[in-house]
Write a protein that holds these residues in place. Structure first.
Motif, mmCIF file in Angstrom:
data_model
loop_
_atom_site.group_PDB
_atom_site.id
_atom_site.type_symbol
_atom_site.label_atom_id
_atom_site.label_comp_id
_atom_site.label_asym_id
_atom_site.label_seq_id
_atom_site.Cartn_x
_atom_site.Cartn_y
_atom_site.Cartn_z
ATOM 1 N N SER A 75 9.630 4.191 7.991
ATOM 2 C CA SER A 75 10.004 5.193 7.003
ATOM 3 C C SER A 75 11.316 4.782 6.350
ATOM 4 O O SER A 75 11.994 3.857 6.809
ATOM 5 N N SER A 76 11.672 5.459 5.285
ATOM 6 C CA SER A 76 12.903 5.148 4.562
ATOM 7 C C SER A 76 13.794 6.389 4.521
ATOM 8 O O SER A 76 13.292 7.509 4.365
ATOM 9 N N PRO A 77 15.107 6.211 4.668
ATOM 10 C CA PRO A 77 16.012 7.375 4.613
ATOM 11 C C PRO A 77 16.141 7.930 3.195
ATOM 12 O O PRO A 77 16.646 9.036 3.005
ATOM 13 N N VAL A 78 15.685 7.161 2.212
ATOM 14 C CA VAL A 78 15.718 7.617 0.819
ATOM 15 C C VAL A 78 14.315 7.501 0.234
ATOM 16 O O VAL A 78 13.469 6.756 0.747
ATOM 17 N N GLU A 79 14.074 8.215 -0.816
ATOM 18 C CA GLU A 79 12.753 8.153 -1.441
ATOM 19 C C GLU A 79 12.504 6.779 -2.040
ATOM 20 O O GLU A 79 13.400 6.158 -2.618
ATOM 21 N N LEU A 80 11.278 6.295 -1.851
ATOM 22 C CA LEU A 80 10.863 5.031 -2.456
ATOM 23 C C LEU A 80 10.014 5.356 -3.678
ATOM 24 O O LEU A 80 8.977 6.015 -3.565
ATOM 25 N N GLY A 81 10.473 4.938 -4.827
ATOM 26 C CA GLY A 81 9.724 5.193 -6.042
ATOM 27 C C GLY A 81 8.426 4.402 -6.075
ATOM 28 O O GLY A 81 8.207 3.475 -5.286
ATOM 29 N N LYS A 82 7.551 4.767 -6.964
ATOM 30 C CA LYS A 82 6.275 4.077 -7.117
ATOM 31 C C LYS A 82 6.509 2.577 -7.334
ATOM 32 O O LYS A 82 7.307 2.178 -8.185
ATOM 33 N N GLY A 83 5.836 1.750 -6.522
ATOM 34 C CA GLY A 83 5.945 0.302 -6.655
ATOM 35 C C GLY A 83 7.194 -0.305 -6.055
ATOM 36 O O GLY A 83 7.450 -1.496 -6.222
ATOM 37 N N ALA A 84 7.979 0.483 -5.305
ATOM 38 C CA ALA A 84 9.246 -0.024 -4.754
ATOM 39 C C ALA A 84 9.070 -0.818 -3.469
ATOM 40 O O ALA A 84 9.969 -1.554 -3.057
ATOM 41 N N MET A 85 7.937 -0.689 -2.818
ATOM 42 C CA MET A 85 7.722 -1.324 -1.513
ATOM 43 C C MET A 85 6.590 -2.338 -1.593
ATOM 44 O O MET A 85 5.521 -2.050 -2.124
ATOM 45 N N SER A 86 6.830 -3.538 -1.054
ATOM 46 C CA SER A 86 5.803 -4.587 -1.038
ATOM 47 C C SER A 86 5.553 -5.028 0.404
ATOM 48 O O SER A 86 6.477 -5.479 1.083
ATOM 49 N N PRO A 87 4.312 -4.914 0.883
ATOM 50 C CA PRO A 87 3.998 -5.296 2.253
ATOM 51 C C PRO A 87 3.310 -6.664 2.348
ATOM 52 O O PRO A 87 2.610 -7.094 1.428
ATOM 53 N N SER A 88 3.492 -7.327 3.465
ATOM 54 C CA SER A 88 2.773 -8.568 3.776
ATOM 55 C C SER A 88 2.710 -8.691 5.287
ATOM 56 O O SER A 88 3.444 -8.017 6.011
ATOM 57 N N ALA A 89 1.834 -9.544 5.770
ATOM 58 C CA ALA A 89 1.686 -9.702 7.220
ATOM 59 C C ALA A 89 1.045 -11.044 7.524
ATOM 60 O O ALA A 89 0.709 -11.824 6.624
ATOM 61 N N VAL A 90 0.870 -11.286 8.799
ATOM 62 C CA VAL A 90 0.212 -12.495 9.277
ATOM 63 C C VAL A 90 -0.908 -12.077 10.215
ATOM 64 O O VAL A 90 -0.716 -11.202 11.078
ATOM 65 N N ILE A 91 -2.088 -12.666 10.033
ATOM 66 C CA ILE A 91 -3.195 -12.476 10.967
ATOM 67 C C ILE A 91 -3.323 -13.753 11.787
ATOM 68 O O ILE A 91 -3.417 -14.847 11.228
ATOM 69 N N LEU A 92 -3.299 -13.598 13.098
ATOM 70 C CA LEU A 92 -3.368 -14.750 13.992
ATOM 71 C C LEU A 92 -4.813 -15.067 14.342
ATOM 72 O O LEU A 92 -5.569 -14.189 14.770
ATOM 73 N N VAL A 93 -5.192 -16.317 14.152
ATOM 74 C CA VAL A 93 -6.551 -16.778 14.452
ATOM 75 C C VAL A 93 -6.528 -17.514 15.786
ATOM 76 O O VAL A 93 -5.683 -18.379 16.021
ATOM 77 N N GLY A 94 -7.451 -17.164 16.676
ATOM 78 C CA GLY A 94 -7.546 -17.828 17.965
ATOM 79 C C GLY A 94 -8.990 -18.182 18.268
ATOM 80 O O GLY A 94 -9.895 -17.903 17.491
#
Length: 222
Positions: A75-94
């Motif tokens: 969560s954020s202590p301040v409001e996040l405007g539309k489009g303000a946050m960008s997510p990414s991740a890694v998927i591990l292959v085994g």
């Protein structure tokens, strides 16, 4: 051609087409897995659990992976405007090979109020296998960038794989396949596809038997 023969031919064509689809479908098993994320945020350490779902759709020589979050993990202590946050991740292959698949998603489509769990949009990326066999896909590190800050969330509960899939690699047959890692319909019903493959074999066998009987009948009448 008589109506009876035409009906028989159409039935055989439908059976063969259905069998081909079933045989082409990869055997897979998927689960929604609870992932306990330990997050390093600009305002201190946070933790949250989110059920994670990973799906794979065959595209050419590879697979489009989609990672879905069913709950927010930060969560954020301040409001996040539309489009303000960008997510990414890694998927591990085994399994048959080891790899890390980067996946990313679109920014938040709506403003996120302060101190409200941030809903992560679906993250997607491409995995192209080099080796053939059974591989697993497990949630890895999640990164959230917003308002010039970076939050890094690491799975702290050694989650089990969200998806297991039989793949065919691109390495030449007979070779070692190399050791280099690859960066790159599934779901709970895929176990039914594995059973469907068995059914497809029966369909093909049955169709061949009907064709043989038809030809035999023609010889007998001639």
């Amino acid at each position: 051609m008589s109506d009876r023969k035409r009906s028989t031919a159409l039935a055989l064509a439908s059976a063969l087409a259905a069998a081909a689809v079933l045989l082409a479908a990869p055997a897979a098993h998927a689960d929604v897995v609870d992932v306990a994320y330990d997050c390093k945020t600009p305002i201190g350490d946070k933790s949250a659990v989110s059920p994670i779902d990973i799906k794979a759709v065959k595209e050419g020589d590879g697979y489009k992976l989609t990672m879905s979050f069913q709950k927010g993990v930060s969560s954020s202590p301040v409001e996040l405007g539309k489009g303000a946050m960008s997510p990414s991740a890694v998927i591990l292959v085994g399994g048959a090979e080891k790899a890390s698949v980067p996946v990313s998603g679109s920014p938040n489509p709506e403003a996120v109020p302060a101190n409200t769990p941030i809903k992560i949009t679906d993250l997607s990326g491409t995995y192209t296998p080099k080796k053939s066999g059974k591989v697993t896909f497990t949630a890895g590190v999640l990164t959230i960038k917003a308002l010039g800050t970076t939050t890094t969330c690491t799975p702290g509960n050694s989650p089990k794989p969200s998806l297991e899939l039989d793949v065919t690699g691109s390495a030449p047959s007979g070779g070692s396949g190399g050791t280099e890692d690859t960066l790159p319909q599934t779901g709970p019903t895929d176990s039914a596809l594995a059973l469907g493959t068995l059914g497809g074999t029966v369909l093909l066998t049955g169709a061949a038997g009907v064709l043989w009987l038809t030809r035999r009948g023609r010889r007998a009448r001639s």
